[in-house]
Design an enzyme around this catalytic site. Sequence first.
Site, short mmCIF file in Angstrom:
data_model
loop_
_atom_site.label_atom_id
_atom_site.label_comp_id
_atom_site.label_asym_id
_atom_site.label_seq_id
_atom_site.Cartn_x
_atom_site.Cartn_y
_atom_site.Cartn_z
N LYS A 155 5.60 0.23 11.85
CA LYS A 155 5.41 1.50 11.15
C LYS A 155 5.15 2.62 12.15
CE LYS A 155 3.19 1.38 7.31
NZ LYS A 155 2.11 1.25 6.31
N ARG A 215 6.84 -13.14 9.48
CA ARG A 215 7.51 -11.91 9.10
C ARG A 215 8.91 -11.87 9.73
NH1 ARG A 215 5.12 -6.80 12.61
NH2 ARG A 215 5.65 -7.58 14.67
N GLU A 271 0.87 -1.18 0.00
CA GLU A 271 0.00 0.00 0.00
C GLU A 271 0.91 1.22 0.00
OE1 GLU A 271 -3.50 2.22 2.62
OE2 GLU A 271 -2.65 0.32 3.33
#
Length: 716
Positions: A338, A328, A100
């Site tokens: 983030k 991850r 994104e």
Amino acid sequence: EGERKKLLGAAGDKAGKKAADAGKPAKGDGKAGGNNNSNNGEKGKGKGKPEKAAEAPKADQVLAPNFLRELITKDLGPGGRCEYRKGMKGDVVRTRFPPEPNGYLHIGHAKSICLNFGLAKEFGGRTHLRFDDTNPASEKQEYIDAIQSDVKWLGFDWGEHKYYASSYFPQLYEWACHLIKKGLAYVDSQNKDEIKKNRGKIDGVGTNSPFRNRSVEENLKIFQEMKEGKHPEGSHVLRAKIDMASPNMNLRDPLLYRILFKEHPHTGTDWVIYPIYDFAHGQEDQIEGITHSFCTLEFDAHRPLYEWFLDNLPIDQAKRPVQTEFARLNITNTVLSKRKLLFLVNEKIVDGWNDPRMPTICGLRRRGIPPAAMRKFCEAIGATRNYSVVDEMKLEDIVREDLDVNCARRFAAINPIKLTITDYPAGKSEVFDVANHPKNPAMGTRKVTFSNTVYIDGGDFMENAPADYFRLKPGGEAMLKTVGLIVKVTGVKKEGDKVVEVTCTHEPAGTRKVQGTIGWVSSVEGVPAEVNLYQSLFKKAEGEAEPEAEEPENEDDEEDAGDKRETPEEKRRKMLRDINPDSRDTAPAIVEGGLKGEAPEFRCQFERLGYFVIDQMSTPAEKLVFNRIITLRVSGPEKATQRSRKDEQAEQLRLKKMLESLPAEEMFKVQKDKYSKFDANGVPTHDQEGKELSKGAVKKLKATWEKQKKKLAAKQ
């Protein structure tokens, strides 16, 4: 599907243990529109023998555990769901990297990029770069450009296969209408707070919306009006009609569309309703004919919804995409959240997203990390379904190995000290040919000029040196590299407490043996520079002793967490407490004059000092700025310091195991570096500074206390 699940369980667990130690495209069937993007269509199935790249890796190849590789091999094997694609040259498998465009990519994304592009190439396929641009409120062209730059820097090319979710908005709208017509979607006119409340808690059930049973005709009418911009933001949303009593929160009538009067970076003002990511994700994979949709494990709970959409839309079910999740990346001394990265930028702890201390891909690039080393690191850690933390030294070792082979050597002096040889003729100079690489003659030689005055590194002279210091000190001696001279200190000049010049006498090498050898930079050709010496941004291996839970995927998830989450001020204090104040030291230097002609991002080894890169943002012709990429492999006291870092990480792991063995009443009391006061049960009430913890923090600690008590009781 049964074989797939078996492989995910067996191969994934097996690969995870090892790692801890070290789809055909749809052409449209005419039922609900179709895809007119010619780039997505097939060019033929091909005939003859399978492409060599589609074969499983050979047994003698050294590859890290990667269950995704095993999965693709099985899918292409006899009876596999993708067996029919083995003859499609360049299109045997299709993967995608779907960021994104709402921020900068970090090293965790690098793992995903390398997995998707690397595996597709290995098996003779292709990878699509797709921007999941479904939320114009947070997306910018700046991020789109940065993402493309990062992927290219890593060495991957999507060719003509760059796509945008926004290109599929017409098809997604038609599919949303299809769900409404089937009675599987409805327009909900509750406000945001009502929707969240009626969604229920994770351990309960939700409440049906009062608008859930609207007629198909009314739903279609309002949805069309939403598209035409006749309703304000927040007045209506489109939801799937699934099961408000489902234990999976993602299946409790999830949102499909919302109204947003925001200009979109790709479609401008053409649309005022935008699909939610979960609705767009799988359908984009279907439109593009993705055979293998790889996601990180936090999307595991979203897979039932991914499959529900595919089950209920008019697509070719035989060629539907399949989502598979992998763990991850987590690295010691590194944050990949983030939210935390944004905190570092906003609090000006770093100089922006491309600060060389940041784990962003643009930060790693500016730091000087070679893209080939990044690719090798991502291959070395493999892919598993098990949570693990990779030691940052693994990355450092791979980077150092790459730089050692590929970097030319240069002379430099950091915090330089002038060295004057009093008995070497003034005005005399000698030119020496110096190899650019000690092990690679093909890299050629360069000329350096020696005279009676040179510059030495500040670390090569110590006024009050210990007995085992074998570089220059008052009365001490050392060999000057390349020129074959032994110099002996006869005098020291200072300005205040700072040594600015050392005077020496000299004699030819070979007359006797000396233990120390030091570098130097010509005073005739040397030029001034600035060097940034970087260390870890955090004081401790943050991800190891206290692994952080996955961040919520959306606002609903975050709100459901309630007061169990830390307050913003608690998060801020914790982050600031862990910041290493010495993460960057800027120092003056004298370097070889030839470096002024090099371009930004030129890497080299400053002999005996480390690997450096010309800063990406600098202008070498005006001012040379170097960033230290990484230190050399060291010995002596420095090596002992480096070993202590490993020891510290091992100690943190030992502490974690020790805490898990303590009674619940004692497990927090031993952590005096974190807590200062406790309640009668031993649950902390105040932090180490004596400040009272919030109710949410205490509640979270109480939950950990109860979990520990139950676990120990079960063992008895």
